[in-house]
Design a protein around this motif. Structure first.
Motif, short mmCIF file in Angstrom:
data_model
loop_
_atom_site.label_atom_id
_atom_site.label_comp_id
_atom_site.label_asym_id
_atom_site.label_seq_id
_atom_site.Cartn_x
_atom_site.Cartn_y
_atom_site.Cartn_z
N MET A 1 -3.17 9.21 -6.36
CA MET A 1 -3.33 7.29 -6.60
C MET A 1 -4.28 7.00 -7.47
SD MET A 1 0.12 6.06 -6.09
CE MET A 1 -0.68 4.00 -5.31
N ALA A 2 -4.49 6.27 -8.31
CA ALA A 2 -5.67 5.52 -9.18
C ALA A 2 -6.76 5.05 -7.39
CB ALA A 2 -5.59 4.78 -9.70
N GLY A 3 -7.67 5.17 -7.75
CA GLY A 3 -8.92 4.72 -6.53
C GLY A 3 -9.13 5.42 -5.68
N THR A 4 -8.43 6.78 -5.65
CA THR A 4 -8.40 7.28 -3.75
C THR A 4 -9.23 8.74 -4.16
OG1 THR A 4 -6.09 8.15 -3.95
CG2 THR A 4 -5.90 5.96 -3.03
N VAL A 5 -8.96 8.92 -5.71
CA VAL A 5 -9.65 10.62 -5.43
C VAL A 5 -11.20 10.57 -5.70
CG1 VAL A 5 -9.69 12.46 -7.65
CG2 VAL A 5 -7.87 10.77 -7.32
N ALA B 1 -4.40 -3.16 6.01
CA ALA B 1 -3.10 -2.29 6.03
C ALA B 1 -2.26 -1.94 5.35
CB ALA B 1 -2.48 -2.70 7.95
N GLU B 2 -1.64 -2.94 5.27
CA GLU B 2 -0.59 -2.86 3.91
C GLU B 2 -1.13 -2.63 2.71
OE1 GLU B 2 1.06 -6.91 6.30
OE2 GLU B 2 0.68 -6.91 3.85
N LEU B 3 -2.19 -2.34 2.15
CA LEU B 3 -2.77 -2.27 0.88
C LEU B 3 -2.93 -0.51 0.89
CD1 LEU B 3 -3.47 -2.83 -2.42
CD2 LEU B 3 -5.30 -3.13 -1.18
N SER B 4 -3.64 -1.09 1.97
CA SER B 4 -3.40 1.41 2.89
C SER B 4 -2.58 2.07 2.29
CB SER B 4 -4.55 1.02 3.78
OG SER B 4 -4.64 2.87 3.93
N GLN B 5 -1.00 0.85 3.21
CA GLN B 5 -0.21 1.82 3.44
C GLN B 5 0.82 1.76 1.84
OE1 GLN B 5 3.24 -0.05 5.81
NE2 GLN B 5 4.53 1.30 5.66
N TYR B 6 0.39 1.03 0.57
CA TYR B 6 0.61 1.32 -0.97
C TYR B 6 0.06 2.49 -1.26
CZ TYR B 6 1.24 -0.16 -6.08
OH TYR B 6 1.21 -0.14 -6.40
N LEU B 7 -0.97 2.63 -1.04
CA LEU B 7 -1.77 3.50 -1.25
C LEU B 7 -2.06 4.86 -1.44
CD1 LEU B 7 -5.46 1.10 -1.97
CD2 LEU B 7 -3.14 1.99 -4.12
N GLY B 8 -1.33 5.57 -0.12
CA GLY B 8 -0.82 5.96 0.34
C GLY B 8 -1.86 7.02 1.43
N GLN C 1 -8.26 -2.89 -12.90
CA GLN C 1 -6.90 -2.51 -14.28
C GLN C 1 -5.85 -1.98 -14.09
OE1 GLN C 1 -8.82 -2.94 -18.37
NE2 GLN C 1 -10.65 -4.18 -17.72
N ALA C 2 -6.35 -1.13 -12.38
CA ALA C 2 -5.36 -0.09 -12.90
C ALA C 2 -4.59 0.82 -11.37
CB ALA C 2 -5.15 1.25 -13.28
N ILE C 3 -4.59 -1.12 -10.54
CA ILE C 3 -3.76 -0.44 -9.02
C ILE C 3 -2.27 -0.07 -9.31
CG2 ILE C 3 -3.42 -2.52 -8.71
CD1 ILE C 3 -4.32 -3.50 -6.17
N GLY C 4 -2.19 0.73 -8.70
CA GLY C 4 -0.87 1.69 -8.37
C GLY C 4 -0.62 2.50 -9.65
N ALA C 5 -1.72 2.19 -10.20
CA ALA C 5 -0.97 4.24 -11.33
C ALA C 5 -1.93 5.30 -11.11
CB ALA C 5 -2.29 3.50 -12.42
N THR C 6 -1.13 6.06 -11.20
CA THR C 6 -0.87 7.66 -10.77
C THR C 6 -1.44 8.92 -11.65
OG1 THR C 6 1.36 7.70 -10.02
CG2 THR C 6 0.83 6.76 -8.77
N PHE C 7 -2.18 9.85 -10.87
CA PHE C 7 -1.85 10.97 -12.36
C PHE C 7 -2.19 11.69 -11.16
CE2 PHE C 7 -5.05 14.09 -13.98
CZ PHE C 7 -5.19 13.97 -14.57
N GLN C 8 -0.78 12.90 -11.82
CA GLN C 8 -0.82 14.26 -11.89
C GLN C 8 -1.71 14.74 -12.13
OE1 GLN C 8 2.20 13.80 -10.66
NE2 GLN C 8 2.72 16.44 -10.61
N ALA C 9 -1.47 15.33 -10.40
CA ALA C 9 -2.81 16.68 -11.04
C ALA C 9 -2.30 18.47 -11.43
CB ALA C 9 -3.68 17.21 -9.51
#
Length: 387
Positions: free
Chosen positions: A186-190, A54-61, A171-179
């Protein structure tokens, strides 16, 4: 940014990754978390697992987070959830850790390498487009060294050709990409599924193996949870062929202590990278890591690219080692030339960028506790070794 003058010897022993120094301020919290886990004795699927998810989900949006035993299992589970037919093709980067191919191969799928971009080290969308066939079932985008692959282009390709997009985000947890539409992804959620690893050396590392999957699809998340737990819909009722791949309660408890510190650790890594940039940019015969301006970079690695001259990289690595500067080569041999993957039928020269990178990359020390003085010393020695 001012440039620090470096001493003639390391101001303190330099490590590629200094986990004891990173963990020292957290020791009381880590001890307490471990003691609670031992007291509760719920070592499998204990309360800390769900709390960490749950906490990691919150961090990742807000994606669904499904913990599992390790990052390679996460990739296998992600591919299993697609229900691809035997022999389906899975496009992977030609320059990546072997687990990306391995996860497809052990499931009876066919890894299909595509070359990467020489600056960012990530998948070249044009190479992916050229590799697509009617047999393609998925594209696996690896966000290598801490920077997002071109999620915009890869998502569009996946949608256009009706294939799944999997993100290997170890290798990129927490990185973001501007669409293009202004959204911050958030990397990993697309992709249909994102995966990560909590191997101890990762930016968010555990104290042993661990991993997780991310998805925006509640139904897929439920299916992944079943697949990761012997295919069970409920205890002793097995609807699917699955794996035994569960994150240990102890690992989840310890990762809960570390997760709140991840933003500060990321900022510290970015500071180290900026110092390296200032001290090494423009140096003849070496390129600092390129940046995709649409992506943030969390610097799991800080990787130089040297001129492609025989022996140059190895000579610099030996020079630095003799002066107390550890380095690493990620990766010395492309996967299509590994003996285990000869059966795929690829030859030297088919993926020239990946093959050149394997001859020319060198990763410098980078971690949250590396000091400016240590960075200056490393940079001075790099300059001396290339003189």
């Amino acid at each position: 940014m001012s440039v620090l003058l470096s001493p003639v010897a390391p101001p303190a022993p330099i490590q590629l990754l200094d986990l004891p120094a990173q963990h020292a301020p957290l020791q009381a919290g880590l001890n307490a978390a471990a003691a609670t886990c031992l007291h509760e004795a719920a070592f499998i699927q204990g309360p800390a697992v769900g709390q960490f998810a749950a906490e990691l989900s919150q961090y990742l949006g807000g994606p669904h987070v499904v913990p599992c035993a390790n990052g390679t299992d996460a990739l296998q589970l992600a591919l299993l959830s697609l229900k691809l037919p035997a022999g389906a093709e899975v496009i992977v980067p030609a320059f990546t850790y072997v687990a990306t191919l391995e996860a497809a191969a052990v499931l009876g799928l066919r890894p299909v390498p595509a070359d990467v971009l020489p600056g960012t080290f990530n998948l070249d969308p044009q190479a992916v487009a050229a590799a697509l066939t009617p047999r393609t079932g998925a594209i696996v985008a690896v966000h290598l060294f801490g920077q997002c692959a071109d999620l915009q282009a890869l998502r569009q390709l996946a949608d256009r050709y009706g294939v799944a997009l999997i993100e290997d985000n170890a290798q990129a947890i927490g990185a973001t990409f501007q669409a293009e539409n202004g959204a911050s992804w958030m990397a990993g959620t697309v992709g249909e599924v994102g995966t990560t690893s909590f191997f101890p050396s990762k930016n968010l590392g555990g104290f042993g193996d661990g991993g997780a999957l991310f998805t925006r699809d509640a139904g897929r998340a439920d299916y992944l949870r079943q697949l990761a737990n012997h295919g069970q819909t409920r205890k002793y009722h097995h609807q699917h062929v699955g794996l035994n791949s569960r994150l240990d309660t102890l690992q989840a408890a310890l990762l809960r202590v570390k997760l709140p510190h991840l933003p500060a650790w990321t900022a510290a890594r970015q500071h180290v990278a900026a110092r390296y940039d200032a001290l090494l940019s423009g140096l003849p015969g070496v390129a600092v890591p390129a940046r995709d301006l649409r992506s943030t970079h969390v610097f799991h690695q800080y990787t130089l690219t040297l001129a492609d001259e025989p022996g140059r990289r190895d000579a610099l690595q030996q020079f630095l080692a003799a002066r107390g500067v550890p380095t690493a080569v990620y990766y010395p041999l492309p996967n299509h030339l590994q003996p285990a993957y000869e059966y795929l039928g690829y030859r030297a020269g088919q993926f020239p960028v990946a093959e050149r990178l394997c001859r020319t990359v060198l990763s410098l020390p980078i971690h949250p506790t590396l000091t400016d003085e240590q960075v200056a010393y490393v940079a001075t020695q790099v300059r001396a070794g290339l003189a």
